[in-house]
Design an enzyme around this catalytic site. Sequence first.
Site, PDB file in Angstrom:
ATOM      1  N   GLU A   1       0.858  -1.187   0.000  1.00  0.00           N
ATOM      2  CA  GLU A   1       0.000   0.000   0.000  1.00  0.00           C
ATOM      3  C   GLU A   1       0.898   1.242   0.000  1.00  0.00           C
ATOM      4  O   GLU A   1       1.817   1.343   0.800  1.00  0.00           O
ATOM      5  CB  GLU A   1      -0.836  -0.035   1.291  1.00  0.00           C
ATOM      6  CG  GLU A   1      -1.778   1.100   1.462  1.00  0.00           C
ATOM      7  CD  GLU A   1      -2.738   1.180   0.291  1.00  0.00           C
ATOM      8  OE1 GLU A   1      -3.556   0.279   0.137  1.00  0.00           O
ATOM      9  OE2 GLU A   1      -2.633   2.167  -0.473  1.00  0.00           O
TER      10      GLU A   1
ATOM     11  N   LYS B   1      10.657   4.786  10.349  1.00  0.00           N
ATOM     12  CA  LYS B   1      10.760   3.373  10.762  1.00  0.00           C
ATOM     13  C   LYS B   1      11.091   2.472   9.570  1.00  0.00           C
ATOM     14  O   LYS B   1      11.818   1.496   9.706  1.00  0.00           O
ATOM     15  CB  LYS B   1       9.496   2.917  11.486  1.00  0.00           C
ATOM     16  CG  LYS B   1       8.435   2.315  10.606  1.00  0.00           C
ATOM     17  CD  LYS B   1       7.376   1.549  11.367  1.00  0.00           C
ATOM     18  CE  LYS B   1       6.152   1.268  10.522  1.00  0.00           C
ATOM     19  NZ  LYS B   1       6.270   0.385   9.404  1.00  0.00           N
TER      20      LYS B   1
ATOM     21  N   CYS C   1       5.773   6.155   8.983  1.00  0.00           N
ATOM     22  CA  CYS C   1       6.313   5.300   7.920  1.00  0.00           C
ATOM     23  C   CYS C   1       7.777   5.551   7.588  1.00  0.00           C
ATOM     24  O   CYS C   1       8.619   4.691   7.835  1.00  0.00           O
ATOM     25  CB  CYS C   1       5.472   5.457   6.661  1.00  0.00           C
ATOM     26  SG  CYS C   1       3.835   4.781   6.870  1.00  0.00           S
TER      27      CYS C   1
ATOM     28  N   LYS D   1       7.926  -1.516  -1.910  1.00  0.00           N
ATOM     29  CA  LYS D   1       7.398  -0.575  -0.914  1.00  0.00           C
ATOM     30  C   LYS D   1       8.511   0.110  -0.117  1.00  0.00           C
ATOM     31  O   LYS D   1       8.552   1.337   0.000  1.00  0.00           O
ATOM     32  CB  LYS D   1       6.448  -1.332   0.026  1.00  0.00           C
ATOM     33  CG  LYS D   1       5.970  -0.549   1.219  1.00  0.00           C
ATOM     34  CD  LYS D   1       5.131   0.646   0.802  1.00  0.00           C
ATOM     35  CE  LYS D   1       5.065   1.656   1.901  1.00  0.00           C
ATOM     36  NZ  LYS D   1       3.776   1.878   2.440  1.00  0.00           N
TER      37      LYS D   1
ATOM     38  N   ASN E   1       9.807   4.190  -0.178  1.00  0.00           N
ATOM     39  CA  ASN E   1       9.930   5.073   0.989  1.00  0.00           C
ATOM     40  C   ASN E   1      11.376   5.495   1.218  1.00  0.00           C
ATOM     41  O   ASN E   1      11.632   6.640   1.615  1.00  0.00           O
ATOM     42  CB  ASN E   1       9.355   4.395   2.228  1.00  0.00           C
ATOM     43  CG  ASN E   1       7.840   4.550   2.288  1.00  0.00           C
ATOM     44  OD1 ASN E   1       7.247   5.215   1.431  1.00  0.00           O
ATOM     45  ND2 ASN E   1       7.211   3.948   3.272  1.00  0.00           N
TER      46      ASN E   1
ATOM     47  N   ARG F   1      -0.727   7.913   1.153  1.00  0.00           N
ATOM     48  CA  ARG F   1      -0.179   8.988   1.992  1.00  0.00           C
ATOM     49  C   ARG F   1      -1.250   9.461   2.955  1.00  0.00           C
ATOM     50  O   ARG F   1      -2.410   9.598   2.566  1.00  0.00           O
ATOM     51  CB  ARG F   1       0.223  10.195   1.131  1.00  0.00           C
ATOM     52  CG  ARG F   1       1.273   9.927   0.103  1.00  0.00           C
ATOM     53  CD  ARG F   1       1.226  10.989  -0.982  1.00  0.00           C
ATOM     54  NE  ARG F   1      -0.045  10.966  -1.713  1.00  0.00           N
ATOM     55  CZ  ARG F   1      -0.456  11.929  -2.542  1.00  0.00           C
ATOM     56  NH1 ARG F   1       0.273  13.011  -2.723  1.00  0.00           N
ATOM     57  NH2 ARG F   1      -1.603  11.835  -3.175  1.00  0.00           N
ATOM     58  N   GLU F   2      -0.879   9.753   4.175  1.00  0.00           N
ATOM     59  CA  GLU F   2      -1.838  10.334   5.112  1.00  0.00           C
ATOM     60  C   GLU F   2      -2.268  11.686   4.547  1.00  0.00           C
ATOM     61  O   GLU F   2      -1.483  12.390   3.920  1.00  0.00           O
ATOM     62  CB  GLU F   2      -1.209  10.481   6.500  1.00  0.00           C
ATOM     63  CG  GLU F   2      -0.863   9.127   7.066  1.00  0.00           C
ATOM     64  CD  GLU F   2      -0.487   9.153   8.533  1.00  0.00           C
ATOM     65  OE1 GLU F   2      -0.792  10.138   9.216  1.00  0.00           O
ATOM     66  OE2 GLU F   2       0.105   8.160   8.987  1.00  0.00           O
TER      67      GLU F   2
ATOM     68  N   PHE G   1       8.713  16.629  -3.257  1.00  0.00           N
ATOM     69  CA  PHE G   1       9.581  16.081  -2.204  1.00  0.00           C
ATOM     70  C   PHE G   1      10.947  16.743  -2.170  1.00  0.00           C
ATOM     71  O   PHE G   1      11.930  16.165  -1.715  1.00  0.00           O
ATOM     72  CB  PHE G   1       9.683  14.549  -2.280  1.00  0.00           C
ATOM     73  CG  PHE G   1       8.572  13.906  -1.508  1.00  0.00           C
ATOM     74  CD1 PHE G   1       7.269  14.008  -1.934  1.00  0.00           C
ATOM     75  CD2 PHE G   1       8.815  13.252  -0.313  1.00  0.00           C
ATOM     76  CE1 PHE G   1       6.219  13.475  -1.206  1.00  0.00           C
ATOM     77  CE2 PHE G   1       7.780  12.709   0.435  1.00  0.00           C
ATOM     78  CZ  PHE G   1       6.485  12.829  -0.028  1.00  0.00           C
TER      79      PHE G   1
HETATM   80  C1  UDX Z   1       4.709   8.065   3.174  1.00  0.00           C
HETATM   81  C2  UDX Z   1       4.767   7.758   1.666  1.00  0.00           C
HETATM   82  O1  UDX Z   1       4.692   8.978   0.922  1.00  0.00           O
HETATM   83  C3  UDX Z   1       3.628   6.845   1.297  1.00  0.00           C
HETATM   84  O2  UDX Z   1       3.693   6.501  -0.085  1.00  0.00           O
HETATM   85  C4  UDX Z   1       3.703   5.594   2.147  1.00  0.00           C
HETATM   86  O3  UDX Z   1       2.638   4.723   1.863  1.00  0.00           O
HETATM   87  C5  UDX Z   1       3.700   5.948   3.629  1.00  0.00           C
HETATM   88  O4  UDX Z   1       4.753   6.858   3.907  1.00  0.00           O
HETATM   89  P1  UDX Z   1       3.238   9.691   4.714  1.00  0.00           P
HETATM   90  O5  UDX Z   1       3.958   9.134   5.884  1.00  0.00           O
HETATM   91  O6  UDX Z   1       1.753   9.867   4.777  1.00  0.00           O
HETATM   92  O7  UDX Z   1       3.496   8.783   3.422  1.00  0.00           O
HETATM   93  O8  UDX Z   1       3.868  11.118   4.450  1.00  0.00           O
HETATM   94  P2  UDX Z   1       4.604  11.901   3.265  1.00  0.00           P
HETATM   95  O9  UDX Z   1       3.644  12.760   2.549  1.00  0.00           O
HETATM   96  O10 UDX Z   1       5.430  10.975   2.456  1.00  0.00           O
HETATM   97  O11 UDX Z   1       5.549  12.855   4.137  1.00  0.00           O
HETATM   98  C6  UDX Z   1       6.506  12.307   5.037  1.00  0.00           C
HETATM   99  C7  UDX Z   1       7.250  13.383   5.774  1.00  0.00           C
HETATM  100  O12 UDX Z   1       8.143  14.044   4.891  1.00  0.00           O
HETATM  101  C8  UDX Z   1       6.405  14.473   6.413  1.00  0.00           C
HETATM  102  O13 UDX Z   1       6.897  14.710   7.711  1.00  0.00           O
HETATM  103  C9  UDX Z   1       6.616  15.661   5.505  1.00  0.00           C
HETATM  104  O14 UDX Z   1       6.471  16.876   6.201  1.00  0.00           O
HETATM  105  C10 UDX Z   1       8.042  15.446   5.046  1.00  0.00           C
HETATM  106  N1  UDX Z   1       8.360  16.085   3.756  1.00  0.00           N
HETATM  107  C11 UDX Z   1       7.695  15.702   2.633  1.00  0.00           C
HETATM  108  C12 UDX Z   1       9.359  17.034   3.693  1.00  0.00           C
HETATM  109  O15 UDX Z   1       9.994  17.381   4.692  1.00  0.00           O
HETATM  110  N2  UDX Z   1       9.652  17.597   2.485  1.00  0.00           N
HETATM  111  C13 UDX Z   1       9.012  17.245   1.343  1.00  0.00           C
HETATM  112  O16 UDX Z   1       9.342  17.800   0.276  1.00  0.00           O
HETATM  113  C14 UDX Z   1       7.994  16.282   1.414  1.00  0.00           C
END
Ligand code: UDX
Length: 443
Positions: free
Chosen positions: A152, A269, A266, A210, A214, A155-156, A255
């Site tokens: 899966e 860890k 996610c 997966k 990440n 994203r949250e 990103f």
């Molecule tokens: C992530 C993956 O994106 C997702 O595909 C997977 O299924 C679960 O892990 P999520 O944990 O919901 O999803 O958050 P994500 O949107 O990826 O952001 C992760 C962290 O990175 C956040 O703390 C966010 O603030 C930070 N981030 C993101 C940055 O610091 N800079 C960026 O450019 C993007």
Amino acid sequence: MRCTVFGTGYLGATHAVGMAELGHEVIGVDVDPGKVAKLSDGDVPFYEPGLRKMLCDNLAAGRLQFTTDYAAAADFAEVHFLGVGTPQKKGEYGADLRHVHAVIDELVPRLTRPSVIVGKSTVPVGTAADLGRRAAALAQPGVDVEVAWNPEFLREGFAVQDTLHPDRIVLGVQPDSRRAEAALRQLYAPMLDDGVPFLLTDLQTAELVKVSANAFLATKISFINAISEVCEAADADVTLLADALGYDPRIGRRFLNAGLGFGGGCLPKDIRAFMARAGELGANQALTFLREVDSINMRRRTRMVELATTACGGSLLGANIAVLGAAFKPESDDVRDSPALNVAGLLQLNGATVNVYDPKALENSRKVFPTLTYSTSVAEACDRADAVLVLTEWQEFVDLDPAELAGIVRARVVVDGRNCLRHQRWRDAGWLVYSLGRRTERV
Ligand code: UDX
């Protein structure tokens, strides 16, 4: 079709609701009667835009139920999704698989028809094959139980969209698989008809897709944050730099937001469990760079405390600091490994009085950090503040009117931890703006 989903946490609950939304009959199963009762009442135990309505619609349509009864679930369907948590082990980098094992041990002996168990949880490579052997040993004589893996990527904050319109569907199957592909193609037919790419792999490739995804995302964030450190040393601007890099389609702008770095349940860890697993497989050298990715990321938090100290005139002792944002990212109430909450705690340990405000994550923050002071609005948090720190880029904070806020604070000092504010607008209103990776222009 019919299916069940074991685990009604973030991943499982969303998947169960999503499957029902596609028109299937679904039972969500959890060992926690509290979660089951809430979901059955149409209440989502966490904040996720759009999920509550979809839950209620599907409960009302009679397609979705929740239970703690494993026997009833085993009897209900021939496809069982596994969406339980795989947290980091205490004091170790590896993943704790006890919940995954518990589902197999409880479910498989109760199966009376040929069935497919489809894992969705993030697990160390090799787990699915192990579970296949475990299931074969536990199955009743003559009952064929296959294990498949369908990671899966949701994203949250975008869980509904990501569940119903994924970028791709990856399915890993056992070498002798007979049912998994056909069952999943049928379950996901509406998405496949929409043209979502479907990739059929072996179990271990699916598991690795997966964690690799990440690890790549974490690396991209730490890359720009490392460059941000150089920008600070060279007096350059990391956001302009990221914009310029992003126009190269091979790199892309997403990103590449420099700031306080990544957190959540996610990325941190998963990269640690990935390193641990590579080590067990004898490929530890391959992933040593992830240790650096992790430490660049953790360094952002201490750098933020240093910046806040500078912003408060050199000492945090007795400083009154407003922290805007506690969730690990906007549109979420999740504070697991949240950089924002972590920084708030560090500031307090260094002698500051910290007032935290977050639109959704206050309740969860209180549980983790009961000793911080929590405010119920931006204005309350910023009352007589010596510095305002924006640590999660909620739209509410991006849209703040600096002129209005100026009348509330003691000093017009803002620290933009996510490079999300329009700095000129704040400077025009008389604020001194600090941020990670960009110079501070005196007004
Ligand atoms: C992530 C993956 O994106 C997702 O595909 C997977 O299924 C679960 O892990 P999520 O944990 O919901 O999803 O958050 P994500 O949107 O990826 O952001 C992760 C962290 O990175 C956040 O703390 C966010 O603030 C930070 N981030 C993101 C940055 O610091 N800079 C960026 O450019 C993007």
